[in-house]
Motif scaffolding. Structure first.
Motif, PDB file in Angstrom:
ATOM      1  N   GLU A  54      17.640  -4.327  -7.339  1.00 26.70           N
ATOM      2  CA  GLU A  54      16.192  -4.246  -7.404  1.00 26.70           C
ATOM      3  C   GLU A  54      15.994  -3.150  -8.366  1.00 26.70           C
ATOM      4  OE1 GLU A  54      12.231  -3.035  -4.669  1.00 26.70           O
ATOM      5  OE2 GLU A  54      14.281  -2.647  -3.923  1.00 26.70           O
ATOM      6  N   ARG A  55      16.502  -2.114  -8.524  1.00 26.92           N
ATOM      7  CA  ARG A  55      16.039  -1.313  -9.296  1.00 26.92           C
ATOM      8  C   ARG A  55      16.620  -1.703 -10.886  1.00 26.92           C
ATOM      9  NH1 ARG A  55      15.852   5.231  -9.151  1.00 26.92           N
ATOM     10  NH2 ARG A  55      15.200   5.583 -11.191  1.00 26.92           N
ATOM     11  N   GLU A  56      17.715  -2.101 -11.112  1.00 26.30           N
ATOM     12  CA  GLU A  56      18.019  -2.573 -12.309  1.00 26.30           C
ATOM     13  C   GLU A  56      17.050  -3.672 -12.769  1.00 26.30           C
ATOM     14  OE1 GLU A  56      22.380  -4.146 -14.778  1.00 26.30           O
ATOM     15  OE2 GLU A  56      22.239  -4.240 -12.463  1.00 26.30           O
ATOM     16  N   ALA A  57      16.792  -4.521 -12.137  1.00 29.55           N
ATOM     17  CA  ALA A  57      15.919  -5.638 -12.446  1.00 29.55           C
ATOM     18  C   ALA A  57      14.510  -5.014 -12.972  1.00 29.55           C
ATOM     19  CB  ALA A  57      15.781  -6.658 -11.219  1.00 29.55           C
ATOM     20  N   LEU A  58      14.094  -4.071 -12.281  1.00 27.13           N
ATOM     21  CA  LEU A  58      12.648  -3.526 -12.341  1.00 27.13           C
ATOM     22  C   LEU A  58      12.787  -2.772 -13.877  1.00 27.13           C
ATOM     23  CD1 LEU A  58      11.754  -1.910  -8.883  1.00 27.13           C
ATOM     24  CD2 LEU A  58      10.720  -3.754 -10.034  1.00 27.13           C
ATOM     25  N   GLU A  59      13.854  -1.868 -13.907  1.00 24.77           N
ATOM     26  CA  GLU A  59      13.978  -1.114 -15.365  1.00 24.77           C
ATOM     27  C   GLU A  59      14.281  -2.272 -16.484  1.00 24.77           C
ATOM     28  OE1 GLU A  59      17.101   1.670 -14.433  1.00 24.77           O
ATOM     29  OE2 GLU A  59      15.722   2.972 -13.262  1.00 24.77           O
ATOM     30  N   GLN A  60      15.123  -3.208 -16.314  1.00 26.12           N
ATOM     31  CA  GLN A  60      15.227  -4.171 -17.186  1.00 26.12           C
ATOM     32  C   GLN A  60      14.055  -4.845 -17.752  1.00 26.12           C
ATOM     33  OE1 GLN A  60      18.371  -6.904 -15.981  1.00 26.12           O
ATOM     34  NE2 GLN A  60      20.006  -5.242 -16.424  1.00 26.12           N
ATOM     35  N   TRP A  61      13.178  -5.191 -16.710  1.00 30.96           N
ATOM     36  CA  TRP A  61      12.007  -5.948 -16.971  1.00 30.96           C
ATOM     37  C   TRP A  61      10.991  -5.121 -17.817  1.00 30.96           C
ATOM     38  CZ3 TRP A  61      10.999 -10.837 -17.923  1.00 30.96           C
ATOM     39  CH2 TRP A  61      11.858 -11.920 -17.205  1.00 30.96           C
ATOM     40  N   LEU A  62      10.859  -3.863 -17.169  1.00 33.76           N
ATOM     41  CA  LEU A  62       9.964  -2.865 -17.944  1.00 33.76           C
ATOM     42  C   LEU A  62      10.470  -2.715 -19.327  1.00 33.76           C
ATOM     43  CD1 LEU A  62       7.455  -1.027 -17.911  1.00 33.76           C
ATOM     44  CD2 LEU A  62       9.078   0.865 -16.840  1.00 33.76           C
ATOM     45  N   ASP A  63      11.709  -2.615 -19.674  1.00 31.73           N
ATOM     46  CA  ASP A  63      12.251  -2.491 -21.022  1.00 31.73           C
ATOM     47  C   ASP A  63      12.028  -3.743 -21.856  1.00 31.73           C
ATOM     48  OD1 ASP A  63      13.221   0.239 -20.511  1.00 31.73           O
ATOM     49  OD2 ASP A  63      15.202  -0.607 -20.253  1.00 31.73           O
ATOM     50  N   TRP A  64      12.227  -4.899 -21.024  1.00 30.44           N
ATOM     51  CA  TRP A  64      11.784  -5.991 -21.952  1.00 30.44           C
ATOM     52  C   TRP A  64      10.384  -6.214 -22.418  1.00 30.44           C
ATOM     53  CZ3 TRP A  64       8.750 -10.552 -21.612  1.00 30.44           C
ATOM     54  CH2 TRP A  64       9.339 -11.527 -22.384  1.00 30.44           C
ATOM     55  N   HIS A  65       9.472  -5.751 -21.522  1.00 28.93           N
ATOM     56  CA  HIS A  65       8.209  -5.730 -21.752  1.00 28.93           C
ATOM     57  C   HIS A  65       7.776  -4.593 -22.936  1.00 28.93           C
ATOM     58  CE1 HIS A  65       6.032  -8.889 -19.706  1.00 28.93           C
ATOM     59  NE2 HIS A  65       7.001  -8.469 -18.562  1.00 28.93           N
ATOM     60  N   ALA A  77      12.094   9.109 -14.312  1.00 27.50           N
ATOM     61  CA  ALA A  77      12.535   7.878 -13.181  1.00 27.50           C
ATOM     62  C   ALA A  77      13.801   8.181 -12.777  1.00 27.50           C
ATOM     63  CB  ALA A  77      12.214   6.673 -13.880  1.00 27.50           C
ATOM     64  N   ALA A  78      14.718   8.429 -13.695  1.00 25.15           N
ATOM     65  CA  ALA A  78      15.921   8.404 -13.311  1.00 25.15           C
ATOM     66  C   ALA A  78      16.449   9.540 -12.267  1.00 25.15           C
ATOM     67  CB  ALA A  78      16.976   8.940 -14.453  1.00 25.15           C
ATOM     68  N   GLY A  79      15.599  10.437 -12.079  1.00 28.52           N
ATOM     69  CA  GLY A  79      16.172  11.492 -10.960  1.00 28.52           C
ATOM     70  C   GLY A  79      15.302  11.074  -9.579  1.00 28.52           C
ATOM     71  N   HIS A  80      14.842   9.880  -9.628  1.00 29.78           N
ATOM     72  CA  HIS A  80      14.102   9.442  -8.302  1.00 29.78           C
ATOM     73  C   HIS A  80      14.740   7.908  -8.018  1.00 29.78           C
ATOM     74  CE1 HIS A  80      10.909  12.482  -8.449  1.00 29.78           C
ATOM     75  NE2 HIS A  80      10.914  12.375  -9.809  1.00 29.78           N
ATOM     76  N   GLY A  81      14.482   8.161  -6.423  1.00 34.75           N
ATOM     77  CA  GLY A  81      14.792   6.771  -5.843  1.00 34.75           C
ATOM     78  C   GLY A  81      13.546   5.780  -5.969  1.00 34.75           C
ATOM     79  N   LEU A  82      13.862   4.641  -5.677  1.00 36.32           N
ATOM     80  CA  LEU A  82      12.524   3.943  -5.567  1.00 36.32           C
ATOM     81  C   LEU A  82      11.509   4.099  -4.375  1.00 36.32           C
ATOM     82  CD1 LEU A  82      14.132   0.206  -6.398  1.00 36.32           C
ATOM     83  CD2 LEU A  82      12.872   1.579  -8.052  1.00 36.32           C
ATOM     84  N   ASP A  83      12.038   4.577  -3.198  1.00 34.15           N
ATOM     85  CA  ASP A  83      11.044   4.941  -2.187  1.00 34.15           C
ATOM     86  C   ASP A  83      10.606   6.378  -2.384  1.00 34.15           C
ATOM     87  OD1 ASP A  83      11.475   2.735  -1.092  1.00 34.15           O
ATOM     88  OD2 ASP A  83      13.499   3.066  -0.011  1.00 34.15           O
ATOM     89  N   ASP A  84      10.991   7.076  -3.381  1.00 34.30           N
ATOM     90  CA  ASP A  84      10.422   8.553  -3.390  1.00 34.30           C
ATOM     91  C   ASP A  84       9.226   8.288  -3.814  1.00 34.30           C
ATOM     92  OD1 ASP A  84      12.905   9.249  -2.962  1.00 34.30           O
ATOM     93  OD2 ASP A  84      13.276  10.077  -5.192  1.00 34.30           O
TER      94      ASP A  84
END
Length: 175
Positions: free
Chosen positions: A20-31, A123-130
């Motif tokens: 999940e996290r990797e997918a979210l970060e990859q899609w954000l970078d892609w956009h 963002a690197a210092g936080h979890g998705l639920d933070d």
């Protein structure tokens, strides 16, 4: 006249099997890369070209807007930094979009990239639920997952605008 595409801005397709996290970060970078590609090869005058009346949208303004959005969600909402707006003023809340002849892509791009780098570091210092320590204008708090999803939505919407503006400027499509 159609401008020849160079696609020199790297854009990595998101993995189809990531977590999940990797997918979210990859899609954000892609956009993020997609918006940069939409601006690639144009001069400042072309980047200021308005989409269509009565809209004030233009590619330079979209880059400036996304710098503001990155700052707002990551610095202010996630980290609670209370960073001032970059372009907006009391007189013109949409100053990011309302560009002048003095506004340059070099400045806007550098500012946008700096905000992206800062956003990624925060963002690197936080979890998705933070839950972010700041609040959005409406007074609500948001977790990092929601911020990522919103940022992907924001870029996707504006990349659609950028598609149409770029085609209007020089006929270029795709990217």
């Amino acid at each position: 006249m159609t401008t020849e595409r160079t696609d020199s801005i790297p854009r990595v397709d998101p993995s189809t099997t990531s977590g999940e996290r990797e997918a979210l970060e990859q899609w954000l970078d892609w956009h993020r890369a997609t918006l940069a590609r939409k601006c690639e090869g144009l001069d400042d005058a072309q980047l200021r070209t308005l989409s269509a009346a009565p809209s004030d949208l233009n590619l330079l303004g979209l880059v400036r807007h996304m710098a503001e959005v990155e700052r707002g969600w990551f610095r202010n909402v996630l980290a609670g930094e209370k960073a001032a707006w970059i372009y907006a003023t009391d007189e013109d809340n949409d100053r990011d979009i309302h560009v002048t002849d003095e506004d340059t892509y070099d400045e806007a791009y550098a500012t946008w990239q700096a905000e992206i780098a800062h956003a990624n570091a925060l963002a690197a210092g936080h979890g998705l639920d933070d839950i972010g320590v700041g609040k959005h204008r409406g007074g609500k708090t948001y977790n990092l997952r929601w911020i990522y999803l919103h940022m992907i939505e924001e870029y996707a919407r504006h990349n659609g605008h950028a598609d149409l503006i770029r085609e209007r400027v020089d006929g270029a499509t795709g990217y």
